[in-house]
Design a protein around this motif. Structure first.
Motif, mmCIF file in Angstrom:
data_model
loop_
_atom_site.group_PDB
_atom_site.id
_atom_site.type_symbol
_atom_site.label_atom_id
_atom_site.label_comp_id
_atom_site.label_asym_id
_atom_site.label_seq_id
_atom_site.Cartn_x
_atom_site.Cartn_y
_atom_site.Cartn_z
ATOM 1 N N LYS A 94 0.547 -1.306 -0.139
ATOM 2 C CA LYS A 94 0.207 -0.432 -0.364
ATOM 3 C C LYS A 94 1.081 1.119 -0.059
ATOM 4 O O LYS A 94 0.621 2.295 -0.973
ATOM 5 C CB LYS A 94 -0.889 -0.283 0.992
ATOM 6 N N THR A 108 -3.333 -0.338 -5.654
ATOM 7 C CA THR A 108 -4.444 -0.314 -5.759
ATOM 8 C C THR A 108 -4.699 -1.540 -5.277
ATOM 9 O O THR A 108 -4.328 -1.916 -4.864
ATOM 10 C CB THR A 108 -5.112 -0.030 -7.725
ATOM 11 N N ASP A 109 -6.607 -1.042 -4.768
ATOM 12 C CA ASP A 109 -6.708 -2.821 -3.900
ATOM 13 C C ASP A 109 -6.891 -3.866 -4.672
ATOM 14 O O ASP A 109 -6.483 -4.907 -4.601
ATOM 15 C CB ASP A 109 -8.124 -2.669 -4.374
ATOM 16 N N TRP A 110 -6.767 -3.580 -6.567
ATOM 17 C CA TRP A 110 -7.125 -4.819 -7.196
ATOM 18 C C TRP A 110 -5.117 -5.339 -7.469
ATOM 19 O O TRP A 110 -5.494 -6.274 -7.329
ATOM 20 C CB TRP A 110 -7.666 -4.085 -8.587
ATOM 21 N N THR A 111 -4.471 -4.384 -7.689
ATOM 22 C CA THR A 111 -3.298 -4.970 -7.702
ATOM 23 C C THR A 111 -3.309 -5.887 -6.114
ATOM 24 O O THR A 111 -2.124 -6.364 -6.170
ATOM 25 C CB THR A 111 -2.110 -3.516 -7.543
#
Length: 219
Positions: free
Chosen positions: A124, A129-132
């Motif tokens: 983070k 990102t959340d998807w990554t």
């Protein structure tokens, strides 16, 4: 009743498609649930796990209510496809997906939770990102748990009987899977044919469970 390979082929097909569908849903819901601040988590997960404890006939009943010809969902599907979903291989896939989901979800979620929080925090900080984070960090580090969930889900879908019988029926050459073929063979007194299907089911399930146990030993 005569011996046929169709129940075997259909069982593998239904289980494979149901496993794929369940895998995608379980990955997304497990990731959604492990994120902090999720309200109503206990209630939501209780709903997720209901197929584990409900009688198969109850699951079949609700599937008929949801996808039946009298429901708006069933009517929309029939309007689009021109056919009812009841007593089709698609119905068998849906039934297998519903009963397999809790096992796959729990296994995947356990794997996600086991990922080191420091690694997630570092990703983070690096701008993930959340998807990554999901695709490049959490899923690769949860590979064993995910694979175990896939095997358990496939095995559970492969052996589904009650909900399938109610929702998809037991039509030879169309919706008859190994469990329903065994049921029909016993009903008609074709014990020898029932044994063939039973041995195939036991052999395949044994191999899958052996894979899971081997994975646990290798950890």
């Amino acid at each position: 009743m005569q011996w046929s390979w169709h129940p075997v082929q259909l069982s593998f097909y239904v289980s494979a498609v149901a496993t794929l569908v369940t895998f995608l849903i379980a990955i997304l819901t497990a990731y959604w649930m492990i994120r902090k601040g999720r309200k109503g988590k206990i209630l939501i997960e209780t709903v997720f796990f209901l197929p584990l404890v409900l009688p198969p006939t109850v699951i079949g009943f609700f599937l008929i209510i949801i996808f039946g010809n009298n429901s708006w969902v069933g009517q929309v599907i029939e309007h689009i496809t021109g056919n009812s979903i009841l007593f089709t291989s698609t119905a068998a896939i849906i039934a297998a997906s519903v009963v397999a989901y809790p096992l796959m979800y729990q296994s995947i979620k356990t794997g996600f939770i086991s990922v080191d929080s420091n690694i997630i925090g570092a990703a983070k900080v690096d701008g993930a990102t959340d998807w990554t984070l999901l695709l490049k960090v959490i899923i690769p580090l949860s590979f064993r748990s995910i694979l175990a969930g896939i095997v358990l889900g496939f095995t559970r879908g492969f052996g589904e009987f009650g909900a399938t019988l109610m929702f998809a029926g037991n039509i030879p050459g169309k919706t008859q899977t190994i469990p329903t073929a065994i049921y029909l063979a016993i009903e008609t007194g074709a014990t020898n044919i029932a044994w063939y299907y039973v041995l195939i089911s036991i052999s395949f399930s044994f191999v899958l469970l052996l894979i899971i146990n081997r994975m646990k030993v290798d950890r």
